[in-house]
Design a protein around this motif. Structure first.
Motif, PDB file in Angstrom:
ATOM      1  N   SER A  43       0.820  -1.219   0.000  1.00  0.00           N
ATOM      2  CA  SER A  43       0.000   0.000   0.000  1.00  0.00           C
ATOM      3  C   SER A  43       0.845   1.257   0.000  1.00  0.00           C
ATOM      4  O   SER A  43       0.324   2.359   0.066  1.00  0.00           O
ATOM      5  CB  SER A  43      -0.937   0.004   1.219  1.00  0.00           C
ATOM      6  OG  SER A  43      -0.189   0.013   2.415  1.00  0.00           O
ATOM      7  N   GLY A  44       2.184   1.109  -0.067  1.00  0.00           N
ATOM      8  CA  GLY A  44       3.065   2.261  -0.123  1.00  0.00           C
ATOM      9  C   GLY A  44       3.500   2.783   1.220  1.00  0.00           C
ATOM     10  O   GLY A  44       4.088   3.865   1.311  1.00  0.00           O
ATOM     11  N   VAL A  45       3.230   2.023   2.313  1.00  0.00           N
ATOM     12  CA  VAL A  45       3.586   2.456   3.656  1.00  0.00           C
ATOM     13  C   VAL A  45       4.981   1.939   4.003  1.00  0.00           C
ATOM     14  O   VAL A  45       5.310   0.784   3.728  1.00  0.00           O
ATOM     15  CB  VAL A  45       2.566   1.950   4.687  1.00  0.00           C
ATOM     16  CG1 VAL A  45       2.979   2.340   6.096  1.00  0.00           C
ATOM     17  CG2 VAL A  45       1.183   2.498   4.364  1.00  0.00           C
ATOM     18  N   ALA A  46       5.807   2.793   4.589  1.00  0.00           N
ATOM     19  CA  ALA A  46       7.174   2.416   4.945  1.00  0.00           C
ATOM     20  C   ALA A  46       7.184   1.274   5.955  1.00  0.00           C
ATOM     21  O   ALA A  46       6.406   1.281   6.918  1.00  0.00           O
ATOM     22  CB  ALA A  46       7.925   3.623   5.504  1.00  0.00           C
ATOM     23  N   VAL A  47       8.070   0.270   5.756  1.00  0.00           N
ATOM     24  CA  VAL A  47       8.214  -0.864   6.680  1.00  0.00           C
ATOM     25  C   VAL A  47       9.453  -0.582   7.535  1.00  0.00           C
ATOM     26  O   VAL A  47      10.550  -1.076   7.262  1.00  0.00           O
ATOM     27  CB  VAL A  47       8.347  -2.195   5.924  1.00  0.00           C
ATOM     28  CG1 VAL A  47       8.396  -3.353   6.906  1.00  0.00           C
ATOM     29  CG2 VAL A  47       7.188  -2.369   4.950  1.00  0.00           C
ATOM     30  N   VAL A  66      15.942  -0.399   8.252  1.00  0.00           N
ATOM     31  CA  VAL A  66      15.116   0.620   7.595  1.00  0.00           C
ATOM     32  C   VAL A  66      14.634   1.632   8.637  1.00  0.00           C
ATOM     33  O   VAL A  66      14.155   1.258   9.708  1.00  0.00           O
ATOM     34  CB  VAL A  66      13.915  -0.028   6.882  1.00  0.00           C
ATOM     35  CG1 VAL A  66      13.040   1.030   6.226  1.00  0.00           C
ATOM     36  CG2 VAL A  66      14.398  -1.042   5.864  1.00  0.00           C
ATOM     37  N   ASP A  67      14.772   2.929   8.327  1.00  0.00           N
ATOM     38  CA  ASP A  67      14.351   3.958   9.279  1.00  0.00           C
ATOM     39  C   ASP A  67      12.857   4.225   9.176  1.00  0.00           C
ATOM     40  O   ASP A  67      12.137   3.570   8.404  1.00  0.00           O
ATOM     41  CB  ASP A  67      15.160   5.244   9.066  1.00  0.00           C
ATOM     42  CG  ASP A  67      14.943   5.863   7.684  1.00  0.00           C
ATOM     43  OD1 ASP A  67      13.924   5.547   7.043  1.00  0.00           O
ATOM     44  OD2 ASP A  67      15.782   6.673   7.248  1.00  0.00           O
ATOM     45  N   GLU A  68      12.356   5.218   9.960  1.00  0.00           N
ATOM     46  CA  GLU A  68      10.920   5.477  10.040  1.00  0.00           C
ATOM     47  C   GLU A  68      10.332   5.938   8.715  1.00  0.00           C
ATOM     48  O   GLU A  68       9.152   5.746   8.450  1.00  0.00           O
ATOM     49  CB  GLU A  68      10.635   6.521  11.125  1.00  0.00           C
ATOM     50  CG  GLU A  68      10.909   6.022  12.533  1.00  0.00           C
ATOM     51  CD  GLU A  68      10.508   7.049  13.575  1.00  0.00           C
ATOM     52  OE1 GLU A  68      10.116   8.160  13.177  1.00  0.00           O
ATOM     53  OE2 GLU A  68      10.598   6.746  14.775  1.00  0.00           O
ATOM     54  N   SER A  69      11.146   6.586   7.879  1.00  0.00           N
ATOM     55  CA  SER A  69      10.645   7.057   6.592  1.00  0.00           C
ATOM     56  C   SER A  69      10.767   6.004   5.496  1.00  0.00           C
ATOM     57  O   SER A  69      10.392   6.252   4.349  1.00  0.00           O
ATOM     58  CB  SER A  69      11.402   8.321   6.160  1.00  0.00           C
ATOM     59  OG  SER A  69      12.786   8.052   6.032  1.00  0.00           O
TER      60      SER A  69
END
Length: 924
Positions: A43-47, A66-69
């Motif tokens: 859905s395009g949400v950062a993991v 992987v960071d928050e963004s």
């Protein structure tokens, strides 16, 4: 010794030869390389928190988290021609890709959520987890066997609340969008989805904080909140449907029939619904756009209002006798990778009837005038609507074109017994609204551009009120209006690092024409007003966003120039003073001169302000209102600050100064009859209100421990050039506004706390609010200061401690106080809604409920009432059969009181009697 030296010489010669050959063929020297990109779900949400690795066969060359963004970056050394990049995260399927070292600079990875089976144990993602700005709830961890619809299940999610109308709030804030698998199918009418999609069809409910609808603005901060639901495979494999049939008996025969067909394919979604019945009222809420804070209506409808409206603390199905029809058709199609086309259409008919008695106390400056009424409203509301939307939402360009057509027709008949006399009030309102909304956002090499244009036309061809008595003496109030509105803006956005400068230009225009005529056979008064407003504005805005969005600061300075023109024709209030007197005499034959003194006090008030004679001032007002044009210059600064204090908490502050003007309704000088008691009389002066507002918001959440806290504090001060007025005489109330500067203050505080106790499957919530207000009104020519206080505490609890037991409780404790003159009033109330469900097996369910209320009606008089319900249901997979008994004790009435500034209204509603209803539900 010679042999040893000989061996060493031969060995060295061999090494030298090998080195020479290697140099000639090209040496394999390790190179310094790097790879970077993003990791997101489908859905395009950062993991955030995923682990990305770079490896050659089994050897790991480097890794990164992987960071928050959603970004990662890995540096490594290798001498091979290609490497393997892989990513892993709990609750997601691993993703692996082989990349050539010659072009490895950047690569974006996409992960797919999963449930992994280990023998007989299934390991899933946690019940609630957060990645970046997305908070995901696993619905199966909260829903129970008694939850049939998605709306039932969402109510149990911590941090989320659902109002009676179906609106969803997250941490006290209304959601701005409702997506199904990333698509905005319903355009704000998401009640259609939450009341028809079975809870078993939904895997996840995602809360999208800092939501930006346009991908081109994904890096721009937003405080909007959206909901996205992820469906199960069985909901996406084929068309599905939910159907319901109910029949019963109470005061009359009861019935309900409904069906919803649904399709959720990868590129196409559709929902079609049909419902009819007389058990509950559903047509109004079913077709409501819940993402709009206000609904536009014509000036004529705004003027006359809804004669049969009723706002009670009681659920409508307790007193309302409805007969509703609701039809909707909704479809969306992905026409490309980033483009969609959507159509929404519907029709609703709502017929309703109810009965109540009312005691009204109108403050006249020294005491109260009491009016006793018995009312039996019956109304029919018909609303068709149609909207078409095209959207292209790519990372470089966003285009949205929305066209909508709405209409409404309301017919109300209100038989009224007042102080021993019998009247019949009849009202007809018809509205048409046509609107086109275009928005475009795009990027160039150095700039962002935003353009928008709104064009709206509204008309009320019919708005009338007729009041007749036993002797067929009639009063006829008619009104018509037309209006056009356009809002256009073009904005350039300059960016430099974390800084943005917005320079928007705005050109807005609106024009309204409204005519009214009041006929009591003596031609009491007519209005014909044309009002237009042209606004030219520039609103430069500076924004600073911290690299990791730690804090965001915005400062806006709108500079406006408004040209307001008006023209009035016809007979106004003061020119027809004698006719007004006759009009009042016809309503109050026992006190024919009382209202004349009221009107004299109004004219006399203008006389005191201008130091002129009453007659001259009234004549000049009438003459001046014919044709007028004025220019107004305004500067309205606005400041916004958002601080992510920690990953768990947010502090937000806003402050603004604004200026708003009235509309064509302010310029109506002839009287307008609103109902059998109320007459609207205006001074003909345009309102000019300046507002200073400040708001402080704080929210705190620990998703894994399921703690959610939010609090708001707001202050609003208004400087007004007009003051609300009320004059009371012999059963009639004149309301309006007079030219006198005044200041009003409002302070609002509210909070909410929610905790989910997982071990006993219990959700506990506590919300509270407090309102402190002071304002001034003109009461029968005397200035009265009114102080208002209202506080409320609302606890709620949902508990499912055992597989066979559910308990649901919500309550409210409220106190309202008002002080004016020498009068002190306070009003106490409390209400409790309790539901108990027993589930002895997988198929049967027994439920019992109680609504208990205690309201103070007057000083020393308090009334307590209890409404009891019970029911039994059988459920087998997708089939449910229920038998419900409502109002078990057969309660006949419900009473409560409300305060409205200096007036007090006490109501006693007739309730629907005991009812037995059999309901069949099934899903295909």
């Amino acid at each position: 010794m010679r042999r040893l030296f000989l061996c060493l010489a031969v060995l060295m010669a061999g090494i030298a030869t090998c080195a020479q050959n290697t140099a000639e063929n090209g040496a394999k020297i390790p190179r310094q390389l790097s790879v970077k990109g993003t990791v997101k779900d489908e859905s395009g949400v950062a993991v955030s928190g995923a682990i990305v690795k770079v490896a050659v066969q089994e050897a790991v060359l480097g890794y990164s988290m992987v960071d928050e963004s959603g970004h990662y970056e890995i540096h490594f050394k290798t001498d091979v021609q290609q490497v393997t990049v892989s990513v892993e995260c709990l609750g997601y399927e691993s993703a692996t890709v082989t990349l050539p070292c010659s072009s490895i600079a950047g690569y974006n990875l996409t992960m797919k959520e999963k449930a992994t089976a280990l023998k007989e144990v299934v390991v899933r993602a946690p019940a609630i987890h957060q990645r970046g700005d997305t908070l995901s709830y696993s619905l199966s961890a909260y829903a129970t066997r008694s939850d049939y619809t998605l709306k039932d299940a969402i109510k149990k999610l911590p941090g989320l609340d659902v109002t009676e109308a179906g609106a969803i709030k997250y941490l006290g804030k209304d959601i701005s969008k409702f997506y199904i698998e990333g698509l905005d199918l319903l355009g704000g009418k998401y009640n259609i989805a939450t009341t028809n999609i079975p809870a078993s069809y939904v895997n996840q409910v995602q809360v999208l904080s800092n939501h930006q609808e346009a991908k081109v603005d994904k890096d721009v901060f937003s405080d909007d909140v959206a909901i996205n639901i992820k469906l199960s495979d069985k909901a996406k494999l084929k068309p599905t449907g939910t159907y319901e049939a109910a029949a019963g008996y109470g005061d009359d025969w009861l019935y309900s029939l409904s069906g919803a067909g649904m399709l959720f394919a990868p590129k196409t979604q559709a929902i079609a619904t049909v419902k009819t019945g007389n058990i509950t009222s559903f047509a109004t809420d079913g077709g409501k756009t819940l993402t709009e804070s206000s609904v536009s209506e014509s000036k004529a409808s705004e003027l006359l209002g809804n004669l049969s409206t009723s706002q009670t603390p009681l659920k409508p199905e307790r007193f309302l006798s409805p007969s509703d029809i609701l039809l909707t058709m909704n479809a969306i199609r992905k026409t490309g990778r980033n483009s969609t086309i959507k159509a929404n259409a519907g029709y609703s008919t709502s017929n309703s009837g109810y009965e109540y008695s009312q005691t009204s106390l109108y403050y006249d400056g020294s005491g109260n005038m009491q009016v006793n009424r018995s009312v039996s409203p019956e109304s029919t509301l018909r609303k068709p609507w149609l909207s078409m939307t095209f959207q292209n939402n790519s990372p470089k360009c966003y285009i949205n074109e929305d066209f909508s057509l709405k209409a409404a027709s309301r017919e109300s008949t209100v038989p009224t017994g007042q102080n021993g006399n019998m009247l019949v009030q009849s009202q007809t309102l018809r509205d048409v609204d046509l609107k086109n909304n275009f928005t475009a956002r795009w990027r160039t090499s150095k700039l962002r551009w935003n353009a928008s244009s709104v064009l709206e036309y509204s008309e009320a061809p019919t708005a009338c009120l007729e009041i007749t008595d036993d002797e067929d003496k009639g009063i006829f109030q008619n009104a018509k209006s037309k209006g056009i509105r356009t809002e256009n803006s073009l904005s350039a956005v300059f960016e430099s690092g974390s800084n943005r400068l917005y320079v928007p230009l705005m050109l807005n225009y609106s024009s309204d024409n409204i005519t009214t005529s009041l006929d009591d056979k003596l031609s009491a008064g007519q209005n014909d007003v044309t009002y237009s407003q042209l606004r030219l504005a520039v609103a430069p805005q500076y924004e600073y966003t911290h690299t990791h969005r730690k804090y965001v600061f915005r400062a806006e300075l709108p500079i406006r120039l408004d040209k307001i023109s008006s023209r009035q024709e016809g007979k106004d209030y003061f020119q027809n003073f004698g006719n007004v007197q006759n009009f009042e005499n016809s309503l109050s034959p026992t006190a024919p001169n009382e209202h004349c003194r009221v009107v004299s006090s109004i004219c006399g008030h203008f006389d005191r302000l201008s130091d002129r004679s009453q007659g001259l001032m009234c004549a000049e007002l009438a003459e001046a209102s014919r044709l007028r044009s004025d220019l107004y210059f305004s500067v309205c600064p606005d400041i916004f600050f958002n601080w992510n204090v920690s990953p768990r908490s947010v502090l937000r502050a806003t402050a603004s100064y604004s200026r708003t003007f009235g509309d064509a309704l302010d310029l109506l000088t002839a009287p307008v009859r609103l109902d059998e008691t109320t007459v609207r009389v205006s001074s003909g002066i345009l309102s000019d209100t300046k507002t200073l507002s400040a708001n402080l918001h704080y929210d705190f959440k620990i998703p894994l421990e399921q703690w959610f806290v939010n609090a708001d504090l707001a202050f609003v001060r208004n400087w007004n050039n007009l003051i609300a007025s009320q004059s009371v005489a012999d059963g009639d109330v004149l309301i309006g506004s007079l030219a006198q500067p005044n200041v009003s203050d409002n302070i609002v505080a509210q909070f909410g706390v929610t905790k989910q106790i997982t071990s006993i499957r219990t959700k506990i919530s506590l919300t509270g609010s407090a309102l402190f207000s002071n304002q001034s009104i003109m009461q029968s020519g005397n200035l009265v200061d009114v102080f208002w206080q209202s506080t409320a505490i609302s606890p709620s609890l949902y508990s499912h401690p055992l597989d066979w037991l559910e308990l649901d409780y919500s309550g409210e404790f409220a106190k309202t106080s008002s002080n004016y003159g020498s009068v002190r009033k306070h009003y106490l109330s409390q209400s409790h809604d309790i539901a108990l469900k027993l589930l002895p097996g997988d198929t049967f369910q027994f439920k019992a409920g109680a609504e208990i209320s205690r309201h103070q009606l007057t000083d020393g008089l308090t009334k307590t009432m209890a409404l009891l319900d019970c029911g039994l249901s059988f459920r087998n997979r997708s089939l449910q059969l229920s038998l419900d008994l409502r109002n078990l004790l057969n309660q006949k009435s419900y009473s409560y009181s409300i305060y409205s500034t200096v007036n007090t209204f006490t109501y006693d509603y007739r309730l629907r009697g005991r009812e037995l209803i059999l309901t069949l539900r099934f899903t295909l």
